[in-house]
Design a protein around this motif. Structure first.
Motif, PDB file in Angstrom:
ATOM      1  N   ILE A  25       0.787  -1.271   0.055  1.00 46.31           N
ATOM      2  CA  ILE A  25       0.077  -0.095  -0.121  1.00 46.31           C
ATOM      3  C   ILE A  25       0.930   1.191   0.134  1.00 46.31           C
ATOM      4  N   THR A  29       0.839   4.063  -3.077  1.00 43.99           N
ATOM      5  CA  THR A  29       0.598   5.484  -2.667  1.00 43.99           C
ATOM      6  C   THR A  29       1.802   6.425  -2.995  1.00 43.99           C
ATOM      7  N   SER A  78      -7.197  -4.150   0.637  1.00 42.22           N
ATOM      8  CA  SER A  78      -6.372  -2.934   0.588  1.00 42.22           C
ATOM      9  C   SER A  78      -6.012  -2.592  -0.686  1.00 42.22           C
ATOM     10  N   THR A  82      -6.811   0.893  -2.529  1.00 46.90           N
ATOM     11  CA  THR A  82      -5.776   1.735  -2.861  1.00 46.90           C
ATOM     12  C   THR A  82      -5.775   1.958  -4.459  1.00 46.90           C
TER      13      THR A  82
END
Length: 182
Positions: A25, A29, A78, A82
């Motif tokens: 994650i 990002t 997740s 994301t």
């Protein structure tokens, strides 16, 4: 070394997959797509590997029966959320994936609260759904990592992942209704 005595090798692999979730994650990002892609592929392979080892060497544990689907859900939910947040996939597909998992967990919890617990046993459609989600997420990460164009395969994959998620939800819901009615 006898891994069976302290939780088994498959459980250790599953713990490793859980540890990779925040790493992946963070990489997404930060738009470190290549690293995220490699880490996700490692996590995906570990999902098959832990199950194969558990079955082949009969190292199945009750902990593993609960931990493996939790690790799968933590990873996939997740990733899909994301990827939707960063705009790599439509939010709709993330909503379908997350809603399916929330509804299935909710049904298991309701059954337990009503003192009619269900055994944790994945259905074949659920395994196919998980495989499709892993492959789709890996493809999306690969597209981002290597600048490949999203073509017709992308839209087709979206529909396949959505259809399998909904079919899996329907199969679990049918199983839950029969169990609760018995």
């Amino acid at each position: 070394m006898d891994f069976h005595n302290f939780g088994s090798l498959p459980n250790l692999i599953t713990f490793g997959r859980l540890i990779l979730v925040p790493v992946i994650i963070s990489l997404i990002t930060a738009q470190r797509w290549k690293e995220a892609c490699v880490a996700f592929i490692v996590a995906g392979i570990s999902d098959g590997l832990d199950g194969w080892i558990a079955k082949t060497f009969n190292w199945r544990t009750e902990l593993g029966a609960y931990l493996d689907p939790i690790a799968d859900k933590a990873l996939l939910v997740s990733i899909f959320v994301t990827l939707a947040i960063v705009g790599a996939i439509p939010a709709t597909i993330a909503i379908i994936v997350v809603a399916r998992d929330v509804m299935i967990v909710g049904a298991f919890l309701i059954a337990r609260i009503l003192d009619k617990p269900l055994k944790v046993r994945p259905l074949w459609i659920s395994k196919l759904n998980t495989l499709a989600q892993i492959l789709f997420a890996a493809l999306v990460l690969s597209v981002e990592a290597f600048g490949v164009s999203k073509g017709a395969w992308f839209d087709a994959s979206l529909y396949i992942v959505a259809a399998l998620a909904l079919a899996s939800l329907g199969a679990y819901f049918n199983r839950w209704i029969r169990h609760m009615s018995a």
